[in-house]
Design a protein around this motif. Sequence first.
Motif, PDB file in Angstrom:
ATOM      1  N   GLY A 197      10.185 -23.151  26.307  1.00  0.00           N
ATOM      2  CA  GLY A 197       9.361 -22.046  26.777  1.00  0.00           C
ATOM      3  C   GLY A 197       9.308 -22.087  28.286  1.00  0.00           C
ATOM      4  N   VAL A 198       8.623 -21.127  28.868  1.00  0.00           N
ATOM      5  CA  VAL A 198       8.487 -21.086  30.320  1.00  0.00           C
ATOM      6  C   VAL A 198       7.685 -22.310  30.774  1.00  0.00           C
ATOM      7  N   GLY A 199       8.300 -23.121  31.636  1.00  0.00           N
ATOM      8  CA  GLY A 199       7.637 -24.332  32.104  1.00  0.00           C
ATOM      9  C   GLY A 199       7.666 -25.484  31.125  1.00  0.00           C
ATOM     10  N   ARG A 200       8.396 -25.336  30.034  1.00  0.00           N
ATOM     11  CA  ARG A 200       8.450 -26.383  29.002  1.00  0.00           C
ATOM     12  C   ARG A 200       9.910 -26.762  28.751  1.00  0.00           C
ATOM     13  N   TYR A 201      10.282 -27.938  29.270  1.00  0.00           N
ATOM     14  CA  TYR A 201      11.670 -28.383  29.206  1.00  0.00           C
ATOM     15  C   TYR A 201      11.724 -29.828  28.749  1.00  0.00           C
ATOM     16  N   ARG A 202      12.621 -30.096  27.810  1.00  0.00           N
ATOM     17  CA  ARG A 202      12.819 -31.477  27.354  1.00  0.00           C
ATOM     18  C   ARG A 202      14.240 -31.893  27.715  1.00  0.00           C
ATOM     19  N   ARG A 203      14.334 -32.827  28.651  1.00  0.00           N
ATOM     20  CA  ARG A 203      15.648 -33.269  29.102  1.00  0.00           C
ATOM     21  C   ARG A 203      16.274 -34.216  28.095  1.00  0.00           C
ATOM     22  N   LEU A 204      17.501 -33.884  27.692  1.00  0.00           N
ATOM     23  CA  LEU A 204      18.241 -34.706  26.740  1.00  0.00           C
ATOM     24  C   LEU A 204      19.299 -35.561  27.424  1.00  0.00           C
ATOM     25  N   ALA A 205      19.776 -35.121  28.586  1.00  0.00           N
ATOM     26  CA  ALA A 205      20.823 -35.862  29.298  1.00  0.00           C
ATOM     27  C   ALA A 205      20.838 -35.417  30.749  1.00  0.00           C
ATOM     28  N   THR A 206      21.322 -36.303  31.601  1.00  0.00           N
ATOM     29  CA  THR A 206      21.489 -35.991  33.017  1.00  0.00           C
ATOM     30  C   THR A 206      22.675 -36.793  33.540  1.00  0.00           C
ATOM     31  N   THR A 207      23.014 -36.616  34.801  1.00  0.00           N
ATOM     32  CA  THR A 207      24.114 -37.385  35.373  1.00  0.00           C
ATOM     33  C   THR A 207      23.586 -38.687  35.959  1.00  0.00           C
ATOM     34  N   ILE A 208      24.360 -39.737  35.814  1.00  0.00           N
ATOM     35  CA  ILE A 208      23.958 -41.025  36.379  1.00  0.00           C
ATOM     36  C   ILE A 208      24.546 -41.231  37.770  1.00  0.00           C
ATOM     37  N   ASP A 209      25.371 -40.284  38.220  1.00  0.00           N
ATOM     38  CA  ASP A 209      25.930 -40.374  39.587  1.00  0.00           C
ATOM     39  C   ASP A 209      26.174 -38.959  40.115  1.00  0.00           C
ATOM     40  N   ASP A 210      27.421 -38.556  40.251  1.00  0.00           N
ATOM     41  CA  ASP A 210      27.717 -37.217  40.760  1.00  0.00           C
ATOM     42  C   ASP A 210      27.469 -36.153  39.695  1.00  0.00           C
ATOM     43  N   ALA A 211      27.090 -34.962  40.151  1.00  0.00           N
ATOM     44  CA  ALA A 211      27.059 -33.804  39.274  1.00  0.00           C
ATOM     45  C   ALA A 211      28.464 -33.226  39.152  1.00  0.00           C
TER      46      ALA A 211
END
Length: 341
Positions: free
Chosen positions: A148-162
Motif C-alpha cells: 500500500g502507499v507507504g507500506r513496503y516489505r523489502r525481500l532483497a537488496t544489493t550487497i554492493d553495486d546496483a
Amino acid sequence: MALILGLESSCDETAAALVESDGTIRAHKLARQEAAHRPYGGVVPEIAARAHVEVLGPLVEAALEEAGVTLDQVDAIAATAGPGLIGGVMVGLVTGKALALAANKPLIAVNHLEGHGLSPRLTDRNLQFPYLLLLVSGGHCQLLLVEGVGRYRRLATTIDDAAGEAFDKTAKILGLGFPGGPAVEAAAAKGNPKAVQLPRPLVGSGEPHFSFAGLKSAVARIVGQYSAEDIAASFQQAVVDCLVDRTRIALAKVRPTALVVAGGVAANTAVRNALQALAASHDLPFVAPPLWLCTDNAAMIAWAGVERHAAGLFDPLDVPARPRWPLDPQAEKVRGAGVKA
C-alpha cells in the motif's frame, strides 16, 4: 479531483509536473544535464546542484503555464526529499517548502524510491496492491512487496553495486560514453550475448540478494580481448540472468497481484522482455511504466503526491532532506551491504 505539483531534483534531472488524481498529466517539464557531466564520465554532485538552482524555478513557471493554472489552484506541493545527491535534494525540497508556504498549500515530502514504486499505477489504473516490485536503477536494486502507499516489505537488496551502477561503470570501462545504461544497451544490440563467459554472481545459490561488483570487475579484466559490442551484450545478459533468478526466488515467497518493474534500468528492453516472460510463467500480469517514466521525472513524484494526498499523508515544513531513506526501515541489515541497502 486533486491537482498536485511535483518537483524532482535528486540526481541530474530537474523536473516539474502537474498531475491530477485521475492520472491526467497536465504538464511535465524536464531539464537534463548530460552535456555538463559527460566530460567526467558520471554525475558531478556540485555541478548537478548548481544546475538545479538555475532551472527549477523557470520549470515550475513553465509547467503552471502549460497546465493553464496558477499556484493557488494547486492542492498540494510534492517534492523529492531523498534519497539522492543531497545538494540536489535540498534544492528541490527547499523550493517545494517555499512554494507551499507562499501559497498556503500542504507539503508532501516524497521518497524518490516510492515515486518509482508507485509510478506504474499512474499509467495502469488496474494495478492493485500488493504487487511485487523490482526497483532497479543506478543507485538501487531491490525487490519489495508493495502492500500500500507507504507500506513496503523489502525481500532483497544489493550487497554492493546496483544494477544501474554496474551498467554505468561498464560503459565507462568500455569507453561507450555517458549516460551508461543506454550506451551499453545500444552496443549490446550489435554484439553476441554468448561471446564472453561472464559470472552470474549468486545465481543458483538460493541467496535472495543481488551482487554486481564481481561482474563489473570481470568486465574490467577482459577489456581488449573481445569487441566492446560482445562484452556489452554478454554483460547485459548476465545482469538479466541475475535479475530473473532473484525475482523468481521472491515470487516463491509471496502471492502478488502482479510483477512490476520500475526505475531507470526498467527502460532496458532485454530486462523488460525477460521479466515479462517470467511473469507469464507464473500466470501473473506484468506491469512496467512507459520508458519516459522509468528514468527520473516529476510526474512520478506528483503521482506519489496524489496517492499520499488521498491517504491524508502530509509533512511539516521542517521535514529534512535525506541522502539515504529506505522504503522499509524495519528490514534486517543485509550481510555485507553498505548504506545504500
